[in-house]
Design a protein around this motif. Sequence first.
Motif, PDB file in Angstrom:
ATOM      1  N   PRO A 745       0.810  -1.233   0.000  1.00 29.01           N
ATOM      2  CA  PRO A 745       0.000   0.000   0.000  1.00 29.01           C
ATOM      3  C   PRO A 745       0.839   1.278   0.000  1.00 29.01           C
ATOM      4  O   PRO A 745       0.428   2.287  -0.574  1.00 29.01           O
ATOM      5  CB  PRO A 745      -0.825  -0.114   1.291  1.00 29.01           C
ATOM      6  N   ARG A 749       0.335   4.202  -2.714  1.00 24.53           N
ATOM      7  CA  ARG A 749       0.070   5.595  -2.335  1.00 24.53           C
ATOM      8  C   ARG A 749       1.007   6.546  -3.094  1.00 24.53           C
ATOM      9  O   ARG A 749       0.605   7.633  -3.517  1.00 24.53           O
ATOM     10  CB  ARG A 749       0.252   5.786  -0.824  1.00 24.53           C
ATOM     11  N   HIS A 816      -8.766   3.139  -4.922  1.00 22.48           N
ATOM     12  CA  HIS A 816      -8.509   4.093  -3.835  1.00 22.48           C
ATOM     13  C   HIS A 816      -8.831   3.492  -2.468  1.00 22.48           C
ATOM     14  O   HIS A 816      -8.237   3.868  -1.460  1.00 22.48           O
ATOM     15  CB  HIS A 816      -9.226   5.417  -4.099  1.00 22.48           C
ATOM     16  N   ASP A 817      -9.715   2.502  -2.437  1.00 22.92           N
ATOM     17  CA  ASP A 817      -9.964   1.787  -1.171  1.00 22.92           C
ATOM     18  C   ASP A 817      -8.790   0.884  -0.811  1.00 22.92           C
ATOM     19  O   ASP A 817      -8.504   0.649   0.364  1.00 22.92           O
ATOM     20  CB  ASP A 817     -11.243   0.937  -1.288  1.00 22.92           C
ATOM     21  N   LEU A 819      -5.766   1.494  -1.026  1.00 24.86           N
ATOM     22  CA  LEU A 819      -4.700   2.272  -0.366  1.00 24.86           C
ATOM     23  C   LEU A 819      -4.815   2.201   1.154  1.00 24.86           C
ATOM     24  O   LEU A 819      -3.860   2.477   1.865  1.00 24.86           O
ATOM     25  CB  LEU A 819      -4.752   3.742  -0.804  1.00 24.86           C
ATOM     26  N   LYS A 820      -5.990   1.839   1.654  1.00 26.58           N
ATOM     27  CA  LYS A 820      -6.203   1.801   3.110  1.00 26.58           C
ATOM     28  C   LYS A 820      -5.803   0.453   3.713  1.00 26.58           C
ATOM     29  O   LYS A 820      -5.826   0.286   4.927  1.00 26.58           O
ATOM     30  CB  LYS A 820      -7.681   2.071   3.423  1.00 26.58           C
ATOM     31  N   LEU A 821      -5.485  -0.546   2.839  1.00 19.62           N
ATOM     32  CA  LEU A 821      -5.131  -1.877   3.368  1.00 19.62           C
ATOM     33  C   LEU A 821      -3.744  -1.845   3.994  1.00 19.62           C
ATOM     34  O   LEU A 821      -2.981  -0.895   3.814  1.00 19.62           O
ATOM     35  CB  LEU A 821      -5.211  -2.919   2.241  1.00 19.62           C
ATOM     36  N   SER A 822      -3.412  -2.926   4.720  1.00 17.78           N
ATOM     37  CA  SER A 822      -2.207  -2.871   5.565  1.00 17.78           C
ATOM     38  C   SER A 822      -0.992  -3.601   4.999  1.00 17.78           C
ATOM     39  O   SER A 822       0.095  -3.478   5.549  1.00 17.78           O
ATOM     40  CB  SER A 822      -2.532  -3.458   6.940  1.00 17.78           C
TER      41      SER A 822
END
Length: 838
Positions: A745, A749, A816-817, A819-822
Amino acid sequence: MHNNNKELTLSAPLSGPVLTLAKVPDAVFASGAMGDGIAIDPLNDTLHAPCAGVIVHVARTGHAVTLRADNGAELLLHLGLDTVELQGNGFSMLVQEGARVANGQPLLRYDQDKVAQQCKSLVSLLILTNSQDFQARPITLKSVKVGEPLLHIIRRNGAGAHTEVELVGEERIGHVRIAHRGGLHARPAALIRQTAQGFKSKSQLHFAGKSATCDSLIGLMGLAIGEQDEVQVSCQGPDAEAALQALLIALSTPLAEEHHAAAPAPLAQRNRVAEAGVLHGVCAAPGLVGGPLFRLNAINLSADAGHNDPAQQRQVLDHALTQVRSEIAVTLTQAGKHKNTDEEAIFAAHLALLEDPALLDAANHSIDLGMAATHAWSQSIDAQCEVLQQLGSSLLAERANDLRDLKQRVLRALLGEAWHYDIPPGAIIAAHELTPSDLLQLSQQGVAGLCMAEGGATSHVAILARGKGLPCVVALGASLLDQEQGQTVVLDADGGRLELLPNAERLADVRHAERARQQRRTEQQAQAHTPALTVDGVRIEVAANVASSSEAADALAHGADGVGLLRTEFLFVDRHTAPDEQEQCHAYQAVLDAMGDKSVIIRTIDVGGDKQLDYLPLPAEANPVLGLRGIRLAQVRPELLDQQLRALLQVSPLSRCRILLPMVTEVDELLHIRQRLDALCDELGLTQRPELGVMIEVPAAALLAEQLAEHADFLSIGTNDLSQYTLAMDRDHAGLASRVDAMHPALLRLIAQTCAGAAQHQRWVGVCGALASDPLATPVLIGLGVSELSVSPVQVGEIKDRVRHLDASECRRISHDLLKLSSAGAVRHACHQHWPLS
């Protein structure tokens, strides 16, 4: 100096700059296969004892000596690289085997000028050969003078009271399910050990009533933990919580390359369910094929009567070694030209092994005793293989296969056998253990798949098989070699299975799947020359990465929309002088001509750091990848770039030529080159200017994308370097390379930020790194705003086909979702869910 006979401080045996082993220009020493240690680029002419001890070995050629310290640490002091070839010329040994020496006592003297002119490098090594018992910790990585403190040597087993102090603190415990494909085998275990060693706390794994400390690779593998098994992790010490969290992540995140397999390993493989007529192994390269089984046998030598003429046998061996070296050199040149970095690294290591004094000295010693060259070489290799296999590391045991490869190659040269197997096309090869050389030969002969009785999924053969697209299963067991020659089998590499008795229906299914895959490839290729439009009409350029005009012609034939990256290094390497302006201009023009009316992006020379040129001597650097590379080299040697820019400005038509600058970190670098380009255009009387782009391969460039885009015509993301710089992991590091995943991620980003910055100035963004060739990543890159993908020529059709099945607006929404993963693993899992690979 000793501390309870456990800690020993070594003083510098030479004066000069200190290097880590990873920076030594020799694959074997750099890999740590010989042991832990340090290197010095010497400025003096005498090697001194780093501590008191006994001389246990003196090299016959006087270039190396082994010292056993009083605490049992064995230290190999090796002066220069490839110095064994000097046969003692220029060296004088000052001590004898068995002698007791004092700290700082002179051990050997050498003629600096004579040795420097004749050897590969004067870089000298201090290697801890019994690294399994001791650990080496550098005291300094700056320049040293003889006698100054250099390394701490610490005994590995239990550090007594010192450990007790460290382990004060509450014990932290966690549970986790193992995500590593095939369970906790050598490579994941090495990663776990590496993770644990980053903390002061003591960490352990507990499974099925047994426990192992995370410090021990063998202990971890000995727990026999399978994929999806649940384990307990315990950590005690001052940073126990941090250690625990790091280990839980490492255990639950599969190695990056495990995601690239076509399918997850089925439960049957993990549990080794007994099935009639099926051999179970480990998937080394995915695929499903059927065909006749063909067994390869190793060369067997008849008994040697002895009493051979040593001088004649030495000559015979030298001739064979020279022949094999030149064969490997040709393979290396080809691999370099085609940018097969895995292949290049593997055969560079083979070349280094052929120079290894341990091998050559042992073989020559046996020849001196009257043994035939064939038997002397064979015996020398076997002895080294045994040493590697007894070190208790399966990674090193797999490296023994590289030695066996050299054994076979040199024996073939000695016996005069033509290096060719008589194999029917479409055969599935069975062998005890294949070698990298075998694999290259077999892939050229059109074999369908590979299976081995032994071997590992991390072996060099496995890496090459994946690169060649050959299904491969390893560790099938000895019964593989008892199978009848020519019998029809099915190799289900995805499931780690070799089916010995497939019925007609099963064979028909496998052949149908093969035909469907082939048909899909044919259809993709048929459509490859048409534009790649998403379902909602967004055009994505699919270009090709090439390194010559012949590769450009190949790219055009495969349907490439242009050249997204021409690596100009192919003009500069493997030669003793730089190419002149005219030679460069001809080469660039040939690429433009080969691409018809399509545009060509030409990257300016990207050497320096770890890519050295004979005619461009650069200072040795502690961190080459962070040193003089790419555009930074042009700042130090502006005449090189000026000459290249002049050559580029003379191609026709200039409108199809775009120039790309590597390793840019700030706007001033770009502005400086743009001014230089303008001045050269004026000099040459040109009114037209070629487009000028910037490579985004360092985080600084991604973060400044908006500012760069103001002055650049386009941006091109090099995900390979961007990954290693962002994750602070060397992509050539054996233990970390599989974790350098551009789907992380953090990387995504940076890609998103690059695209957003470029959009502010209506500039387009391309990706020319390996991520562009990964079909799983295609929807993510489109979603983040990338409009050009530059891939290997053979993948153009596949990636275009992938684009045509995607909806760009949906890609934008989902990406874009992501990008929030770990983690990269989580991103890949989500991609499989949203955009499955058909």
